[in-house]
Design a protein around this motif. Structure first.
Motif, PDB file in Angstrom:
ATOM      1  N   ASP A 103       0.803  -1.219   0.000  1.00  0.00           N
ATOM      2  CA  ASP A 103       0.000   0.000   0.000  1.00  0.00           C
ATOM      3  C   ASP A 103       0.840   1.275   0.000  1.00  0.00           C
ATOM      4  O   ASP A 103       0.563   2.203  -0.763  1.00  0.00           O
ATOM      5  CB  ASP A 103      -0.955  -0.007   1.195  1.00  0.00           C
ATOM      6  N   SER A 104       1.864   1.323   0.831  1.00  0.00           N
ATOM      7  CA  SER A 104       2.678   2.537   0.909  1.00  0.00           C
ATOM      8  C   SER A 104       3.334   2.853  -0.429  1.00  0.00           C
ATOM      9  O   SER A 104       3.313   4.006  -0.900  1.00  0.00           O
ATOM     10  CB  SER A 104       3.746   2.396   2.001  1.00  0.00           C
ATOM     11  N   GLU A 105       3.914   1.835  -1.059  1.00  0.00           N
ATOM     12  CA  GLU A 105       4.582   2.051  -2.343  1.00  0.00           C
ATOM     13  C   GLU A 105       3.599   2.484  -3.425  1.00  0.00           C
ATOM     14  O   GLU A 105       3.914   3.345  -4.257  1.00  0.00           O
ATOM     15  CB  GLU A 105       5.313   0.787  -2.786  1.00  0.00           C
ATOM     16  N   VAL A 106       2.404   1.892  -3.412  1.00  0.00           N
ATOM     17  CA  VAL A 106       1.402   2.269  -4.413  1.00  0.00           C
ATOM     18  C   VAL A 106       0.960   3.713  -4.202  1.00  0.00           C
ATOM     19  O   VAL A 106       0.885   4.507  -5.148  1.00  0.00           O
ATOM     20  CB  VAL A 106       0.191   1.316  -4.353  1.00  0.00           C
ATOM     21  N   PRO A 161       4.823   3.289 -11.522  1.00  0.00           N
ATOM     22  CA  PRO A 161       5.390   3.561 -12.847  1.00  0.00           C
ATOM     23  C   PRO A 161       6.817   3.062 -13.040  1.00  0.00           C
ATOM     24  O   PRO A 161       7.308   3.042 -14.175  1.00  0.00           O
ATOM     25  CB  PRO A 161       5.314   5.096 -12.945  1.00  0.00           C
ATOM     26  N   GLU A 162       7.470   2.626 -11.975  1.00  0.00           N
ATOM     27  CA  GLU A 162       8.810   2.054 -12.090  1.00  0.00           C
ATOM     28  C   GLU A 162       8.764   0.633 -12.656  1.00  0.00           C
ATOM     29  O   GLU A 162       9.803   0.055 -12.976  1.00  0.00           O
ATOM     30  CB  GLU A 162       9.495   2.027 -10.730  1.00  0.00           C
ATOM     31  N   TYR A 163       7.553   0.074 -12.785  1.00  0.00           N
ATOM     32  CA  TYR A 163       7.393  -1.322 -13.198  1.00  0.00           C
ATOM     33  C   TYR A 163       6.537  -1.419 -14.465  1.00  0.00           C
ATOM     34  O   TYR A 163       5.804  -0.499 -14.815  1.00  0.00           O
ATOM     35  CB  TYR A 163       6.752  -2.131 -12.067  1.00  0.00           C
ATOM     36  N   LYS A 216      -7.557   2.629  -6.972  1.00  0.00           N
ATOM     37  CA  LYS A 216      -7.615   3.681  -7.994  1.00  0.00           C
ATOM     38  C   LYS A 216      -6.226   4.005  -8.537  1.00  0.00           C
ATOM     39  O   LYS A 216      -6.068   4.288  -9.730  1.00  0.00           O
ATOM     40  CB  LYS A 216      -8.290   4.920  -7.409  1.00  0.00           C
ATOM     41  N   LYS A 217      -5.207   3.938  -7.685  1.00  0.00           N
ATOM     42  CA  LYS A 217      -3.829   4.139  -8.152  1.00  0.00           C
ATOM     43  C   LYS A 217      -3.421   3.015  -9.105  1.00  0.00           C
ATOM     44  O   LYS A 217      -2.743   3.245 -10.114  1.00  0.00           O
ATOM     45  CB  LYS A 217      -2.873   4.175  -6.961  1.00  0.00           C
ATOM     46  N   ILE A 218      -3.820   1.802  -8.782  1.00  0.00           N
ATOM     47  CA  ILE A 218      -3.510   0.665  -9.658  1.00  0.00           C
ATOM     48  C   ILE A 218      -4.232   0.825 -10.994  1.00  0.00           C
ATOM     49  O   ILE A 218      -3.669   0.546 -12.063  1.00  0.00           O
ATOM     50  CB  ILE A 218      -3.874  -0.659  -8.965  1.00  0.00           C
ATOM     51  N   ALA A 219      -5.485   1.271 -10.942  1.00  0.00           N
ATOM     52  CA  ALA A 219      -6.231   1.501 -12.180  1.00  0.00           C
ATOM     53  C   ALA A 219      -5.531   2.555 -13.043  1.00  0.00           C
ATOM     54  O   ALA A 219      -5.473   2.424 -14.277  1.00  0.00           O
ATOM     55  CB  ALA A 219      -7.661   1.943 -11.853  1.00  0.00           C
ATOM     56  N   GLN A 220      -4.972   3.577 -12.425  1.00  0.00           N
ATOM     57  CA  GLN A 220      -4.217   4.592 -13.164  1.00  0.00           C
ATOM     58  C   GLN A 220      -2.970   3.988 -13.810  1.00  0.00           C
ATOM     59  O   GLN A 220      -2.613   4.329 -14.941  1.00  0.00           O
ATOM     60  CB  GLN A 220      -3.818   5.730 -12.226  1.00  0.00           C
ATOM     61  N   PHE A 221      -2.317   3.098 -13.077  1.00  0.00           N
ATOM     62  CA  PHE A 221      -1.131   2.414 -13.608  1.00  0.00           C
ATOM     63  C   PHE A 221      -1.475   1.637 -14.876  1.00  0.00           C
ATOM     64  O   PHE A 221      -0.765   1.707 -15.887  1.00  0.00           O
ATOM     65  CB  PHE A 221      -0.570   1.477 -12.530  1.00  0.00           C
ATOM     66  N   VAL A 222      -2.591   0.907 -14.839  1.00  0.00           N
ATOM     67  CA  VAL A 222      -2.993   0.127 -16.009  1.00  0.00           C
ATOM     68  C   VAL A 222      -3.411   1.057 -17.150  1.00  0.00           C
ATOM     69  O   VAL A 222      -2.997   0.876 -18.301  1.00  0.00           O
ATOM     70  CB  VAL A 222      -4.128  -0.853 -15.654  1.00  0.00           C
TER      71      VAL A 222
END
Length: 428
Positions: free
Chosen positions: A154-157, A163-165, A219-225
């Protein structure tokens, strides 16, 4: 003094050696890794391919539908030695044989194609740092195949590290903030540790409660995708992710999780436009029922037991639909089923634009689905462990040394290599 009759031999001796050397190399300058039933270790074959991409920046041909989805690369003694060490079957073939195979694959009336794997993806696994009482199939197979990955949570997300991955796997996580709905285990040390860690993270980032924090993570993960990332999820990370997104702004959890009762009209306020894969589902707010929604086809509804639980892979056109073809490469078309907190997805709740990669038609369920989201891709795979039919809390992890040719685990590794491919446009 050398007699005159021997001098021509001296003149042609070195060129002859060079010619023989060149000729010998021309008959053995490709390595084929077969992925059909002749392969001794399918899982480590993916690890070898990843290692070649990452360590040597060497392009690899992924031969879709040719001998189970074989790999072909230039001959290198270091590659051959590493395959021998890892127990991966391979064949040394001539350049002429390689050209013949590629010609065969390219024929318009043959359902095969060659895809270039170009660059090893940077891999992150979303997982708690603390040890939980269950294992994760993806980390198991990545470790066994010797594919490196980083662990984020959670903290890293929330700190925008994704975006580093290139590729993200979601641990068997509950994005609704209900701790997997394992409230019956609330007095167990692992549950208390999980709850405490989540509350501390929520406080650190100024969220009122854990469900709010988990929604922000989703929501952060959704932005990543949407920005072009690749996401792979299994078990209850699949449906809880979409449930959390659909319930943005709606209280769907009971007071033991956020201090307030669930909205009794929550199911009429869900927004399915926010979700990746599912629509028209209903949430299940009851804290003592481990289902999060009616998306999951529960064991008592399926009418299946271990001895008759199988699902079938769809066969796609390798030339027209290379993406689903890559994701379904296998040496078996019928895969044995396995349970999870989320086992399978009822067909009526899968969005029409989502591609079903595998299903159990008799049970009316999709087991393996894929689609685009923004500029990126996601794949959802139901169940917990492809080689443990009903994995229970506290059981020992699966030993993949006993399952080196697991067809179920191969589907996971197809997803790991998928981001490395130079892709053609999805036609399905």
């Amino acid at each position: 003094m050398i007699p005159e009759r021997f001098k021509p031999m001296k003149r042609f001796f070195i060129p002859l050696i060079i010619f023989i050397g060149i000729s010998a190399s021309s008959f053995a300058n490709r390595i084929m890794i077969p992925m059909d039933e002749t392969q001794k270790n399918h899982l480590k074959a993916y690890g070898i391919s990843f290692w070649v991409l990452k360590t040597y920046d060497q392009e690899i041909d992924w031969l879709l539908n040719y001998r189970g989805g074989s790999f072909m690369m230039p001959y290198n003694q270091r590659f051959a030695s590493e395959m021998t060490i890892r127990g991966v079957s391979f064949e040394v073939i001539s350049e002429g044989d390689a050209a013949s195979i590629l010609d065969q694959i390219s024929a318009p009336d043959v359902n095969m194609d060659a895809v270039k794997l170009q660059k090893a993806p940077r891999i992150a696994v979303y997982s708690p740092k603390s040890k939980l009482p269950w294992d994760d199939a993806v980390t198991l197979v990545l470790t066994y195949a010797e594919i490196p990955y980083d662990v984020v949570y959670d903290s890293e997300v929330l700190e925008t590290k994704l975006p580093e991955y290139d590729w993200l796997h979601l641990h068997h996580e509950d994005f609704t903030g209900q701790y997997g709905k394992f409230f019956l285990y609330k007095d167990y040390p692992w549950y208390r540790e999980q709850k405490s860690a989540a509350e501390q993270t929520a406080q650190k980032f100024d969220f009122d409660n854990v469900p709010q924090m988990k929604l922000a993570v989703a929501k952060k993960i959704a932005q990543f995708v949407a920005g072009g990332g690749y996401m792979f999820a299994m078990c209850n990370a699949t449906d809880t992710f979409d449930v959390a997104l659909a319930a943005d702004g709606v209280d769907i959890v009971e007071s033991m999780y956020d201090g307030t009762p669930a909205d009794p009209d929550a199911n009429n306020k869900l927004n399915y436009d926010n979700t990746f894969a599912f629509r028209n589902f209903r949430t299940i707010p009851y804290p003592y029922e481990i289902e999060f929604s009616d998306i999951d086809n529960q064991p008592e509804q399926r009418g299946l037991k271990e001895n008759n639980d199988f699902f079938s892979l769809f066969q796609f056109s390798a030339k027209w639909d290379p993406v689903p073809s890559m994701l379904t490469q296998n040496h078996q078309s019928i895969i044995k089923g396995f349970l999870g907190q989320t086992t399978a997805f009822k067909n009526q709740y899968v969005k029409p634009e989502v591609v079903v990669l595998a299903e159990n038609k008799a049970a009316g369920e999709a087991r393996y689905i894929h689609s685009t989201y923004g500029k990126g891709f996601f794949t959802f795979y139901g169940g917990h462990d492809p080689e443990d039919y009903q994995h229970r809390v506290g059981e020992e992890p699966t030993d993949l040394n006993l399952h080196p040719n697991s067809a179920g685990y191969r589907l996971i590794l197809n997803n790991v290599l998928f981001p490395a491919a130079k892709k053609k446009k999805l036609k399905t």
